[in-house]
Design a protein around this motif. Structure first.
Motif, PDB file in Angstrom:
ATOM      1  N   ALA A   4       3.483   0.788  -5.235  1.00 47.27           N
ATOM      2  CA  ALA A   4       3.050  -0.382  -4.481  1.00 47.27           C
ATOM      3  C   ALA A   4       1.690  -0.807  -5.013  1.00 47.27           C
ATOM      4  CB  ALA A   4       2.951  -0.063  -2.996  1.00 47.27           C
ATOM      5  N   ALA A   5       1.438  -2.121  -5.007  1.00 50.11           N
ATOM      6  CA  ALA A   5       0.204  -2.637  -5.588  1.00 50.11           C
ATOM      7  C   ALA A   5      -0.283  -3.853  -4.813  1.00 50.11           C
ATOM      8  CB  ALA A   5       0.407  -3.003  -7.055  1.00 50.11           C
ATOM      9  N   TYR A   6      -1.584  -4.084  -4.898  1.00 54.10           N
ATOM     10  CA  TYR A   6      -2.169  -5.357  -4.484  1.00 54.10           C
ATOM     11  C   TYR A   6      -2.587  -6.069  -5.759  1.00 54.10           C
ATOM     12  CZ  TYR A   6      -5.538  -8.853  -3.088  1.00 54.10           C
ATOM     13  OH  TYR A   6      -6.209 -10.045  -2.957  1.00 54.10           O
ATOM     14  N   ASP A   7      -2.125  -7.301  -5.933  1.00 46.81           N
ATOM     15  CA  ASP A   7      -2.417  -8.103  -7.124  1.00 46.81           C
ATOM     16  C   ASP A   7      -3.163  -9.353  -6.676  1.00 46.81           C
ATOM     17  OD1 ASP A   7      -2.393  -9.684  -9.424  1.00 46.81           O
ATOM     18  OD2 ASP A   7      -0.445  -8.907 -10.077  1.00 46.81           O
ATOM     19  N   SER A   8      -4.385  -9.518  -7.178  1.00 45.77           N
ATOM     20  CA  SER A   8      -5.200 -10.660  -6.764  1.00 45.77           C
ATOM     21  C   SER A   8      -4.771 -11.970  -7.414  1.00 45.77           C
ATOM     22  CB  SER A   8      -6.674 -10.399  -7.093  1.00 45.77           C
ATOM     23  OG  SER A   8      -6.895 -10.448  -8.494  1.00 45.77           O
TER      24      SER A   8
ATOM     25  N   GLN B  86      -3.041  -0.094  -7.737  1.00 48.84           N
ATOM     26  CA  GLN B  86      -1.668   0.380  -7.658  1.00 48.84           C
ATOM     27  C   GLN B  86      -1.602   1.888  -7.507  1.00 48.84           C
ATOM     28  OE1 GLN B  86       0.744  -1.145 -10.821  1.00 48.84           O
ATOM     29  NE2 GLN B  86       2.559   0.043 -10.285  1.00 48.84           N
TER      30      GLN B  86
ATOM     31  N   HIS C  36      -2.534 -14.434  -4.534  1.00 50.21           N
ATOM     32  CA  HIS C  36      -2.548 -12.976  -4.395  1.00 50.21           C
ATOM     33  C   HIS C  36      -1.355 -12.530  -3.572  1.00 50.21           C
ATOM     34  CE1 HIS C  36      -3.907 -12.932  -0.147  1.00 50.21           C
ATOM     35  NE2 HIS C  36      -4.516 -14.070  -0.491  1.00 50.21           N
ATOM     36  N   ASP C  37      -0.973 -11.252  -3.710  1.00 56.99           N
ATOM     37  CA  ASP C  37       0.188 -10.759  -2.976  1.00 56.99           C
ATOM     38  C   ASP C  37       0.257  -9.240  -3.059  1.00 56.99           C
ATOM     39  OD1 ASP C  37       2.466 -10.837  -1.443  1.00 56.99           O
ATOM     40  OD2 ASP C  37       3.570 -12.180  -2.795  1.00 56.99           O
ATOM     41  N   LEU C  38       1.075  -8.650  -2.185  1.00 55.66           N
ATOM     42  CA  LEU C  38       1.458  -7.241  -2.274  1.00 55.66           C
ATOM     43  C   LEU C  38       2.734  -7.152  -3.106  1.00 55.66           C
ATOM     44  CD1 LEU C  38       0.881  -6.096   1.417  1.00 55.66           C
ATOM     45  CD2 LEU C  38      -0.628  -5.764  -0.544  1.00 55.66           C
TER      46      LEU C  38
ATOM     47  N   VAL D  76      -5.794  -5.598 -10.046  1.00 51.75           N
ATOM     48  CA  VAL D  76      -4.600  -4.937  -9.524  1.00 51.75           C
ATOM     49  C   VAL D  76      -4.975  -3.511  -9.119  1.00 51.75           C
ATOM     50  CG1 VAL D  76      -2.242  -4.183 -10.007  1.00 51.75           C
ATOM     51  CG2 VAL D  76      -3.095  -6.311 -11.020  1.00 51.75           C
TER      52      VAL D  76
ATOM     53  N   ASP E  22       7.436  -9.444  -5.324  1.00 49.34           N
ATOM     54  CA  ASP E  22       6.292  -9.855  -4.519  1.00 49.34           C
ATOM     55  C   ASP E  22       6.698 -10.075  -3.072  1.00 49.34           C
ATOM     56  OD1 ASP E  22       4.654  -9.933  -6.828  1.00 49.34           O
ATOM     57  OD2 ASP E  22       5.460 -11.904  -7.330  1.00 49.34           O
ATOM     58  N   ARG E  23       5.791  -9.757  -2.164  1.00 50.79           N
ATOM     59  CA  ARG E  23       6.092  -9.885  -0.733  1.00 50.79           C
ATOM     60  C   ARG E  23       6.253 -11.342  -0.319  1.00 50.79           C
ATOM     61  NH1 ARG E  23       2.871 -10.255   3.986  1.00 50.79           N
ATOM     62  NH2 ARG E  23       3.855  -9.309   5.824  1.00 50.79           N
TER      63      ARG E  23
END
Length: 424
Positions: free
Chosen positions: A140-144, A416, A175-177, A414, A208-209
């Motif tokens: 799982a990641a957060y991508d700006s 992750q 941005h998204d999870l 990112v 992407d969420r």
């Protein structure tokens, strides 16, 4: 019955004899106690090593097999058992045990040494039938900036007299999870002691969420030949890379690659590589290019507990196949540097920096200038080997793209965490 203190003294005496290279003395000492101590993993390990070094190969195998039965995670015992099988002439059993040992928690130089021994075994006694390995990942990641887009809300277009244009929300940074999954398999089969047929297939997907139009799937397939002679190896292969974005095919690249690699010492390796591919963009023929990349790399392990460092440099050219659109082609050069350092049992920290500059052909439409890009990519993180086949990887990545055309100027971060399972 001997006391626990006496038993420990027995093992200490055997270790001291082995350290003095008195394997025969250590074996004689331990063999007398085997009937009452067999099953004690510490005893069996020392007995196996002493027996092997003293030339009693069968006794060594029996003792070391007892160790791995009760302690399957003991990579040192597996490495010694592989050495014993090799001394007994059982190359397949030796290869299996050494590969299992290499997948465990070992110092980098020990893992590299085992890889070299496996390579020698493969040359002298190629494995019967195809060999394969594989992996699965989920993270799982957060991508700006999932769409690698500019933050600019408006910009001037010289071709229209400097009139300000507004960028639509979907074309700006979003941005998204992200759910990230991957899997792959590598296979090889020996054609002769020095030639192998090799192949690999990898699939990677990002979901992407919210920003579903940036959901992506990447598939890579490779098939080729590897030639090994001593410490040198050469690989030539055909490749296919296909990417889907937003549920539609985005790009396909078909080509070939070649690599020469040499292990100069236990801790030093160099390589030279080349890659050519024809890139086709679905529904956008004006973007199609032929890509050529040439480069060289090196890696060095510094001492037993020292860092592993590596780097590569390359030049690249993408030639636009549509002569009316030269701005889609470019010439560039790049540099990649990285290092890994073991922090403790099963824990490794790593860092990497990559830089690339690109000079595009022709004039960028609407901007009346030739595009120039400079990009820096940074990554750092930790890799934790939970057990020989499971790893957890936590990392942060940062991309900074600077361009004289505002549409291609962006930044991206990112964060992750990934679970990795290997199979062999």
């Amino acid at each position: 019955m001997p006391s626990a203190f006496a038993q420990d003294a027995l093992l200490d005496d055997a270790r001291a004899r082995l350290s003095r290279r008195d394997a025969a003395g250590a074996y004689a000492l331990l063999a007398d106690a085997e009937t009452r101590r067999a099953g004690d993993a510490r005893f069996d390990y020392l007995l196996g090593v002493a027996a092997l070094d003293a030339g009693h190969v069968t006794r060594a195998i029996f003792a070391l097999e007892r160790v791995v039965q009760v302690r399957p995670e003991d990579t040192l015992a597996r490495a010694e058992l592989g050495r014993a099988y090799l001394a007994a002439g059982d190359a397949d059993a030796a290869r299996e045990q050494l590969r299992m040992a290499r997948g465990g928690l070992l110092p980098e130089e020990a893992s590299a040494a085992i890889s070299r021994v496996i390579g020698l075994i493969d040359q002298v006694a190629p494995a019967a039938g195809p060999q394969w390995s594989g992996y699965l990942e989920i993270g799982a990641a957060y991508d700006s900036n999932v769409n690698s887009a500019t933050q600019q809300g408006e910009f001037a277009i010289p071709a229209f007299g400097g009139i300000l244009f507004q960028t639509s929300p979907e074309n700006r940074q979003r941005h998204d999870l992200v759910l990230a999954t991957a899997g792959g398999v590598n296979a090889e089969t020996a054609l002769s002691p020095s030639w192998k047929l090799v192949g690999a297939a990898n699939v990677r997907a990002n979901v992407d969420r919210v920003v579903h139009d940036m959901n992506a799937v990447f598939v890579d397939v490779t098939a080729g030949l590897r030639h090994t002679a001593g410490t040198q190896s050469r690989v030539i292969a055909l490749q296919n890379n296909t990417a889907w974005v937003g549920g539609r095919r985005y790009r396909t690249a078909n080509g070939a690659s070649a690599q020469w690699q040499s292990q100069f010492s236990a801790g030093a390796q160099v390589s030279v590589f080349a890659q050519w591919s024809r890139q086709n963009y679905s529904g956008q023929a004006e973007r199609d290019t032929d890509r050529l990349l040439l480069g060289m790399g090196a890696a060095r392990q510094f001492g037993g507990a020292g860092p592993l460092s590596y780097g590569s440099a390359y030049v690249v050219q993408e030639r636009a196949r549509a002569t009316a659109f030269p701005s889609f082609g470019h010439r560039g050069a790049g540099l990649r540097l990285g290092a890994e350092q073991r922090l403790g049992p099963g824990v490794v920290t790593f860092a990497e920096w990559q830089y690339e500059q690109r000079r595009y052909g022709g004039t960028e439409p609407f901007f009346d200038l030739a595009r120039r890009d400079r990009q820096n990519d940074l990554a750092a993180g930790l890799r934790w080997s939970v057990e020989p086949r499971w790893q957890v990887i936590a990392q942060a990545r940062r991309a900074l793209a600077a361009s004289n055309v505002v549409l291609y100027d962006y930044s991206r971060s990112v964060f992750q965490i990934t679970a990795h399972r290997s199979f062999q």
